[in-house]
Design a protein around this motif. Structure first.
Motif, PDB file in Angstrom:
ATOM      1  N   ASP A  57      33.931  43.846  66.148  1.00 13.58           N
ATOM      2  CA  ASP A  57      34.175  43.916  64.710  1.00 13.58           C
ATOM      3  C   ASP A  57      33.522  45.214  64.251  1.00 13.58           C
ATOM      4  O   ASP A  57      32.295  45.292  64.151  1.00 13.58           O
ATOM      5  CB  ASP A  57      33.487  42.681  64.093  1.00 13.58           C
ATOM      6  CG  ASP A  57      33.801  42.474  62.640  1.00 13.58           C
ATOM      7  OD1 ASP A  57      34.481  43.328  62.053  1.00 13.58           O
ATOM      8  OD2 ASP A  57      33.357  41.438  62.097  1.00 13.58           O
ATOM      9  N   ASP A 267      26.851  29.685  62.125  1.00 13.26           N
ATOM     10  CA  ASP A 267      26.622  30.560  60.975  1.00 13.26           C
ATOM     11  C   ASP A 267      27.914  31.138  60.403  1.00 13.26           C
ATOM     12  O   ASP A 267      27.910  31.680  59.305  1.00 13.26           O
ATOM     13  CB  ASP A 267      25.669  31.706  61.351  1.00 13.26           C
ATOM     14  CG  ASP A 267      26.080  32.405  62.635  1.00 13.26           C
ATOM     15  OD1 ASP A 267      26.655  31.746  63.514  1.00 13.26           O
ATOM     16  OD2 ASP A 267      25.832  33.613  62.762  1.00 13.26           O
ATOM     17  N   MET A 304      17.494  33.413  68.068  1.00 10.59           N
ATOM     18  CA  MET A 304      17.323  34.618  68.895  1.00 10.59           C
ATOM     19  C   MET A 304      18.457  35.546  68.595  1.00 10.59           C
ATOM     20  O   MET A 304      19.603  35.211  68.850  1.00 10.59           O
ATOM     21  CB  MET A 304      17.575  34.250  70.352  1.00 10.59           C
ATOM     22  CG  MET A 304      16.522  33.542  71.018  1.00 10.59           C
ATOM     23  SD  MET A 304      17.248  33.146  72.607  1.00 10.59           S
ATOM     24  CE  MET A 304      15.963  33.624  73.632  1.00 10.59           C
TER      25      MET A 304
HETATM   26  N1  MSP Z   1      31.516  39.885  63.375  1.00 15.10           N
HETATM   27  C1  MSP Z   1      31.241  38.533  63.040  1.00 15.10           C
HETATM   28  C2  MSP Z   1      32.287  37.609  63.594  1.00 15.10           C
HETATM   29  C3  MSP Z   1      33.690  37.903  63.156  1.00 15.10           C
HETATM   30  S1  MSP Z   1      34.837  36.835  63.921  1.00 15.10           S
HETATM   31  C4  MSP Z   1      36.283  37.118  63.140  1.00 15.10           C
HETATM   32  C5  MSP Z   1      29.871  38.121  63.596  1.00 15.10           C
HETATM   33  N2  MSP Z   1      29.396  38.840  64.587  1.00 15.10           N
HETATM   34  S2  MSP Z   1      27.956  38.636  65.264  1.00 15.10           S
HETATM   35  O1  MSP Z   1      27.872  39.662  66.260  1.00 15.10           O
HETATM   36  O2  MSP Z   1      26.929  38.649  64.282  1.00 15.10           O
HETATM   37  O3  MSP Z   1      27.857  37.217  65.875  1.00 15.10           O
HETATM   38  C6  MSP Z   1      28.797  36.691  66.686  1.00 15.10           C
HETATM   39  C7  MSP Z   1      28.446  35.327  67.224  1.00 15.10           C
HETATM   40  O4  MSP Z   1      27.191  35.301  67.897  1.00 15.10           O
HETATM   41  C8  MSP Z   1      28.401  34.242  66.169  1.00 15.10           C
HETATM   42  O5  MSP Z   1      29.263  33.203  66.590  1.00 15.10           O
HETATM   43  C9  MSP Z   1      26.982  33.783  66.173  1.00 15.10           C
HETATM   44  O6  MSP Z   1      26.854  32.417  65.901  1.00 15.10           O
HETATM   45  C10 MSP Z   1      26.576  34.075  67.603  1.00 15.10           C
HETATM   46  N3  MSP Z   1      25.133  34.125  67.701  1.00 15.10           N
HETATM   47  C11 MSP Z   1      24.300  35.079  67.222  1.00 15.10           C
HETATM   48  N4  MSP Z   1      23.009  34.695  67.485  1.00 15.10           N
HETATM   49  C12 MSP Z   1      23.028  33.495  68.115  1.00 15.10           C
HETATM   50  C13 MSP Z   1      22.072  32.706  68.769  1.00 15.10           C
HETATM   51  N5  MSP Z   1      20.793  32.960  68.739  1.00 15.10           N
HETATM   52  N6  MSP Z   1      22.517  31.643  69.492  1.00 15.10           N
HETATM   53  C14 MSP Z   1      23.844  31.370  69.672  1.00 15.10           C
HETATM   54  N7  MSP Z   1      24.754  32.107  69.084  1.00 15.10           N
HETATM   55  C15 MSP Z   1      24.392  32.994  68.050  1.00 15.10           C
HETATM   56  O7  MSP Z   1      29.317  37.146  63.112  1.00 15.10           O
END
Ligand code: MSP
Length: 517
Positions: A57, A267, A304
């Protein structure tokens, strides 16, 4: 006349969220992607034409800020950082079908065409707007959503912003969305997340601000009907799920959309279960079949991730202990939907007990005893007695359980169930003591030895096949070590080995981690 009925191959398309490229990948990204990979591999094993898409993204304020801080253009930044993700996936044995970037020309065109369509249909209007904006979440919050005046998700500061913007008439779709959720009980999984979304929908739904003025944010897709604005990053991002597969087809010629599963973290529930379905409804597209929200990996009680500063680098674990072992830990330790705590101690305990003690031990014993007593060839079964029937039943139970529960992605339970026949195999080996049988000269003991090693090879063949989506490389090594045929859906049945299969070289596939805790 003979009529042949060909059963069509069922299809399966899953997605991961596309990841922000403002930082390097961490365990959260690794987990979502491993989960989606495992789910897709299970569908492949069960005969589906299965495909999954991941990607990055790349637009939005966060990227613009990071690039500015680094003194480079956003495009230079995303070109560099998207590679961190693309390079990580092969190291995690991730077998994705397509990697999408939202800066891809075809994606940008898709988003612009869809917005123009909504604008022409009167689904988008402009007005002056004021609200609390969180750069961290890239969205506005209502006053009553804030917690202690801060962003309720990240806990970070929000800014009061007043500007003209474009809005999508999301409120028009509130009742249709509620009906859709109620009519499709397994649409949002797990159930408590569905209830959370329904709870949110008890309040009137606002229209969705879908633009950002270029004066404040230039790094985005320009609105086709007003060049002074770019698209709100979430509208841009969510549409990747369709834009990325619009020109792809399953082997049977049908289109990939609608997706079978959107795998997301908790989230990003609102964006996926409210914004996205209402945009889809307005566009007249088909809805995805399931949205599955998993919990967070926590360390010392907090999430995390890249921003908390506690990120455990998945690379460390891959390099120190091996990729499949790391994948196994992620899948086995987190009950899909709930939070789990990542700790080094639980990692060591889980790997030592399930993989080194149970699976590794069973594998080594059967390999060694077959090598020394049957010249490296799996013996034919002499007698399928009560003990062997019990092993067969446990294998069948694991096969049935896996097939049944894969539709709701209950992967930790599946891994647990598959370990049952392996544990039973080790108990069976203790009870029958093939190392003693090997010393006997009596025919009945020789027959029993053949039966034990045959039954052991069968349990391992089925367990390795069932675990292959989780530990693809190790399962393949185990298969070659025992000289087993390739894994397939048809081979998931106890008793298919003929005897005479030639063993490969023995290897310690799951060495015990020596740091006791
Ligand atoms: N760019 C958006 C998503 C757009 S989808 C059309 C985004 N990106 S992100 O990089 O912040 O996060 C992506 C995913 O990683 C999310 O599903 C989020 O829940 C997951 N995680 C980020 N930290 C996490 C943990 N500590 N544990 C498990 N998953 C978590 O949101």
């Amino acid at each position: 006349m003979l009529i042949y009925y060909i059963t069509p191959m069922p299809n399966f398309y899953a997605t991961t969220p596309i990841y922000y490229v403002n930082d390097r990948p961490h365990i959260g990204h690794a987990y979502t992607t491993v989960l989606t990979d495992v789910l897709t591999r299970y569908h492949k094993l069960f005969g589906f034409d299965a495909f999954f898409m991941t990607g990055v993204d790349e637009h939005g304020q966060k990227v613009q800020k990071v690039a500015a801080a680094r003194g480079i253009s956003p495009q230079e930044h995303v070109d560099e950082y998207s590679e961190h993700f693309r390079n990580l996936w092969p190291k995690l044995n991730i077998d994705y079908g397509y990697f999408i970037r939202t800066t891809d020309a075809h994606h940008k065109k898709f988003v612009q065409d869809s917005l123009q369509h909504l604008f022409d249909k009167g689904e988008i209007y402009s007005k002056e707007y004021s609200g609390w904006y969180s750069v961290g979440e890239e969205r506005f919050f209502d006053e009553n959503e804030l917690i202690d005046g801060k962003d309720p998700i990240s806990g970070r500061a929000v800014e009061w912003i007043n500007e003209k913007n474009y809005f999508f008439k999301m409120s028009n779709y509130q009742q249709r969305l509620i009906d859709c959720i109620n009519e499709n009980p397994s649409w949002i999984l797990p159930e408590f997340r569905k209830n959370e979304v329904l709870g949110f929908l008890k309040k009137p739904l606002n229209d969705l601000c879908i633009s950002r003025p270029k004066s404040r944010l230039s790094w985005g897709i320009p609105l086709p009907f007003d060049q002074d604005f770019v698209t709100y990053v979430w509208v841009d991002a969510l549409e990747n799920y369709i834009s990325g597969v619009q020109n792809k087809k399953y082997k049977d010629g049908s289109p990939l959309w609608p997706a079978d599963f959107h795998i997301i973290g908790k989230d990003i529930l609102t964006t996926h279960c409210i914004y996205w379905p209402t945009i889809i409804m307005a566009m007249g597209w088909e809805l995805p079949k399931h949205i599955l929200a998993h919990g967070w990996w926590l360390i010392d009680g907090s999430k995390m991730s890249k921003t908390s500063g506690t990120g455990v680098n998945p690379m460390d674990y891959i390099e120190n202990y091996g990729v499949d072992v790391f994948r196994y830990y992620l899948i086995r330790e987190m009950v899909v939907g709930l939070d789990a705590t990542f700790s080094h101690d639980s990692f060591v305990r889980r790997i030592n007990s399930d993989l080194a003690n149970d699976l590794g031990n069973g594998l080594n014993r059967i390999h060694k005893l077959t090598l020394t007593n049957f010249d490296g060839k799996i013996p034919a079964c002499a007698e399928h007695g009560e003990q062997e029937k019990e092993l067969e039943n446990l294998c069948q139970k694991a096969i049935d359980f896996t097939k049944k529960n894969i539709s709701e992605a209950k992967l930790s339970l599946i891994a647990e169930e598959i370990l049952n026949p392996i544990k039973a195999l080790n108990r069976y080996l203790e009870a029958t003591a093939p190392w003693k049988l090997a010393k006997s000269t009596e025919q009945k003991d020789k027959d029993k030895l053949a039966t034990v090693l045959y039954a052991g090879a069968e349990v391992l063949r089925i367990a390795l096949a069932l675990l292959s989506p989780v530990i693809p490389q190790k399962a393949e090594q185990g298969r070659l070590m025992l000289g087993l045929p390739e894994f397939s859906e048809e081979s998931l049945k106890f008793g298919l080995l003929k005897g005479g299969e030639v063993l490969g070289k023995g290897e310690a596939l799951f060495p015990r981690i020596q740091e006791e805790t």
